[in-house]
Design a protein around this motif. Structure first.
Motif, PDB file in Angstrom:
ATOM      1  N   VAL A   2      73.378  34.995  14.642  1.00 50.88           N
ATOM      2  CA  VAL A   2      74.296  33.869  14.718  1.00 50.88           C
ATOM      3  C   VAL A   2      74.670  33.443  13.302  1.00 50.88           C
ATOM      4  CG1 VAL A   2      74.616  31.497  15.482  1.00 50.88           C
ATOM      5  CG2 VAL A   2      73.308  33.098  16.894  1.00 50.88           C
ATOM      6  N   ALA A  22      88.699  40.808  19.120  1.00 51.00           N
ATOM      7  CA  ALA A  22      87.465  41.518  19.477  1.00 51.00           C
ATOM      8  C   ALA A  22      87.385  41.718  20.983  1.00 51.00           C
ATOM      9  CB  ALA A  22      86.259  40.734  18.979  1.00 51.00           C
ATOM     10  N   ASP A  51      78.567  50.638  15.280  1.00 54.97           N
ATOM     11  CA  ASP A  51      77.238  50.198  15.704  1.00 54.97           C
ATOM     12  C   ASP A  51      76.930  50.950  16.988  1.00 54.97           C
ATOM     13  OD1 ASP A  51      74.867  48.821  16.223  1.00 54.97           O
ATOM     14  OD2 ASP A  51      75.932  47.225  17.299  1.00 54.97           O
ATOM     15  N   THR A  60      79.951  50.275  19.548  1.00 48.87           N
ATOM     16  CA  THR A  60      81.040  49.336  19.307  1.00 48.87           C
ATOM     17  C   THR A  60      81.608  49.661  17.920  1.00 48.87           C
ATOM     18  OG1 THR A  60      79.948  47.624  20.627  1.00 48.87           O
ATOM     19  CG2 THR A  60      81.654  46.902  19.080  1.00 48.87           C
ATOM     20  N   LYS A  76      89.740  44.427  14.381  1.00 52.39           N
ATOM     21  CA  LYS A  76      88.509  43.979  15.028  1.00 52.39           C
ATOM     22  C   LYS A  76      88.046  44.931  16.120  1.00 52.39           C
ATOM     23  CE  LYS A  76      89.276  39.141  13.792  1.00 52.39           C
ATOM     24  NZ  LYS A  76      89.383  37.744  14.262  1.00 52.39           N
ATOM     25  N   SER A  77      86.880  44.658  16.675  1.00 48.68           N
ATOM     26  CA  SER A  77      86.164  45.634  17.503  1.00 48.68           C
ATOM     27  C   SER A  77      86.670  45.681  18.943  1.00 48.68           C
ATOM     28  CB  SER A  77      84.663  45.328  17.499  1.00 48.68           C
ATOM     29  OG  SER A  77      84.410  44.082  18.135  1.00 48.68           O
ATOM     30  N   ALA A 112      74.987  45.276  14.372  1.00 48.00           N
ATOM     31  CA  ALA A 112      75.798  44.378  15.196  1.00 48.00           C
ATOM     32  C   ALA A 112      76.216  43.132  14.438  1.00 48.00           C
ATOM     33  CB  ALA A 112      75.032  44.004  16.461  1.00 48.00           C
ATOM     34  N   SER A 113      75.378  42.649  13.530  1.00 51.68           N
ATOM     35  CA  SER A 113      75.717  41.425  12.797  1.00 51.68           C
ATOM     36  C   SER A 113      76.912  41.651  11.869  1.00 51.68           C
ATOM     37  CB  SER A 113      74.506  40.935  11.998  1.00 51.68           C
ATOM     38  OG  SER A 113      74.146  41.858  10.983  1.00 51.68           O
ATOM     39  N   GLN A 116      79.897  41.528  13.999  1.00 53.19           N
ATOM     40  CA  GLN A 116      80.120  40.146  14.408  1.00 53.19           C
ATOM     41  C   GLN A 116      80.831  39.361  13.317  1.00 53.19           C
ATOM     42  OE1 GLN A 116      76.650  37.710  14.889  1.00 53.19           O
ATOM     43  NE2 GLN A 116      77.715  36.146  16.099  1.00 53.19           N
ATOM     44  N   ARG A 117      80.430  39.566  12.085  1.00 58.72           N
ATOM     45  CA  ARG A 117      81.100  38.877  10.973  1.00 58.72           C
ATOM     46  C   ARG A 117      82.557  39.333  10.843  1.00 58.72           C
ATOM     47  NH1 ARG A 117      76.176  39.920   8.714  1.00 58.72           N
ATOM     48  NH2 ARG A 117      76.906  41.549   7.278  1.00 58.72           N
ATOM     49  N   ASP A 119      84.427  40.403  13.339  1.00 50.66           N
ATOM     50  CA  ASP A 119      85.139  39.803  14.468  1.00 50.66           C
ATOM     51  C   ASP A 119      85.357  38.306  14.276  1.00 50.66           C
ATOM     52  OD1 ASP A 119      85.339  42.236  15.728  1.00 50.66           O
ATOM     53  OD2 ASP A 119      83.594  41.910  17.031  1.00 50.66           O
ATOM     54  N   SER A 120      84.491  37.673  13.477  1.00 49.99           N
ATOM     55  CA  SER A 120      84.619  36.232  13.213  1.00 49.99           C
ATOM     56  C   SER A 120      85.446  35.949  11.965  1.00 49.99           C
ATOM     57  CB  SER A 120      83.223  35.613  13.055  1.00 49.99           C
ATOM     58  OG  SER A 120      82.451  35.790  14.223  1.00 49.99           O
TER      59      SER A 120
END
Length: 295
Positions: A2, A22, A51, A60, A76-77, A112-113, A116-117, A119-120
Motif C-alpha cells: 500500500v 489499469a 510480474d 500482469t 498501465k497494466s 507487484a508493488s 501498483q506504483r 498504475d497509481s
C-alpha cells in the motif's frame, strides 16, 4: 504494497506521462497506439515490465516507453499472460504493434508493488534508476506472449492495423478542403465528390476554361500548347507526369464515383481523400502562364 501518499515527495516523482487504465485492456491498447501515432517523438525503446507468478505462470504486465527526446511514457497494466482472455490477447496485440514499428523491446521482471506504483501514476526517480540497473530477461521470452493465428501460424497484421485510429492527418490538408476533411467520416462519398467538383471549379476559374470538365479540363489546363497553368523550372517530363496525375485520378476514381453508388470504407475514403488533397497542393504550386498575343 500500500502506497503511503503522505511519505511521497513531489521532488521524488519521476517525470513520466501515464496513459491507459489499469485492468482495462482496450484503453491500454488505444493508449499505446496513440503514443506511437500521435506522439511528438519517435518511440525508440519499450520496456515490458512483468510480474509473473512462477507457480501459475500467470502474469500482469505494463509498458515503459522511451521516446527520442521527451519524458518516458507508462502504459498501465491492462495486459496479462498465462491464461485465455482479453488481457493476454491485448498483450499479444501490443507486442505485434511494437515489433511492426521497429521499436526495440526488452522485458524486465518487477514485483507487484512496482506495477501498483505505475498504475497509481507515482513512479519515482529511484524506480527509473532501479529499472536501468536491472538485467533484461534472458533468454528472451516476450515472443511467447504473441498469439499466432492458427491458420497461418503468423502474426495477424490486419488486427494490428485495425487497432489504430483512422484519422485524416489534418496538418497535411489543403485549407480549401479542410471543412470536408473534418466531416469525412460522416459523409465520405458526398465529401469526396465535393472535393472533385471544388478542384474543377478552381481550375476553371483560374484558366477561363468554363465549358470543360474532368480529364479534358486538366489536359487543356496543363498539357495543351501554351497551357495556362505550369510548374516553373520543372523538366518537361516531370511536368507532364504531374498533369497526368490529375487525369489519372479522375479517370480511376471520380468517374466511377459519379456514375454508381459507392459503399466506401473509411480506410478507402481517407486514401482517396489524400490523393485529391495532393492534386490541390499541385494546383496551388502551379503558376498561371501569361499568354502574349501577337500583333
Amino acid at each position: 504494497m500500500v502506497i503511503n501518499i503522505k511519505k511521497l515527495k513531489i521532488a521524488d516523482l519521476a517525470g513520466i506521462e501515464y496513459y491507459g487504465s489499469a485492468g482495462i485492456t482496450a484503453r491500454c491498447l488505444t493508449a499505446l497506439t496513440m503514443a506511437i501515432q500521435a506522439g511528438d517523438d519517435a518511440i525508440l525503446r519499450a520496456f515490458l515490465l512483468s510480474d509473473v507468478d512462477s507457480s501459475s505462470k500467470c502474469g500482469t504486465h505494463c509498458f515503459l516507453l522511451w521516446p527520442e527526446s521527451s519524458d518516458p511514457i507508462v502504459i498501465k497494466s491492462g495486459f496479462a499472460s498465462g491464461y485465455p482472455g482479453e488481457g493476454p490477447r491485448g498483450l499479444s496485440s501490443a507486442m505485434q504493434i511494437l515489433i511492426r514499428h521497429n521499436i526495440d523491446i526488452e522485458e524486465y521482471a518487477v514485483d507487484a508493488s512496482f506495477i501498483q506504483r505505475a498504475d497509481s501514476s507515482c513512479l519515482t526517480q529511484s524506480d527509473l534508476v532501479f529499472i536501468e540497473k536491472l538485467r533484461p530477461i534472458r533468454p528472451i521470452r516476450y515472443y511467447d506472449y504473441i498469439l499466432l493465428r492458427d491458420d497461418l501460424r503468423s502474426y495477424d497484421d490486419n488486427l494490428v492495423k485495425s487497432l489504430f485510429v483512422k484519422n485524416v492527418p489534418f496538418s497535411l490538408i489543403d485549407n480549401r478542403i479542410m471543412d470536408l476533411a473534418i466531416d469525412l467520416q460522416n459523409n465520405p462519398d458526398a465529401n469526396l465528390m465535393t472535393c472533385y467538383r471544388r478542384l474543377e471549379d478552381i481550375i476553371r476559374k483560374r484558366t477561363g476554361l468554363d465549358g470543360e470538365s474532368g480529364s479534358k479540363l486538366f489536359s487543356q489546363a496543363f498539357l495543351s500548347s501554351n497551357a495556362p497553368l505550369y510548374w516553373p523550372e520543372l523538366p518537361e517530363a516531370e511536368a507532364k507526369g504531374r498533369a497526368a496525375l490529375f487525369t489519372g485520378v479522375y479517370m480511376a476514381y471520380r468517374n466511377s464515383r459519379a456514375h454508381k453508388e459507392n459503399l466506401t470504407t473509411i480506410d478507402d475514403a481517407i486514401r482517396e481523400f489524400l490523393m485529391i488533397n495532393q492534386l490541390f497542393i499541385l494546383e496551388f504550386e502551379a503558376q498561371k502562364q501569361e499568354i502574349l498575343e501577337s500583333n
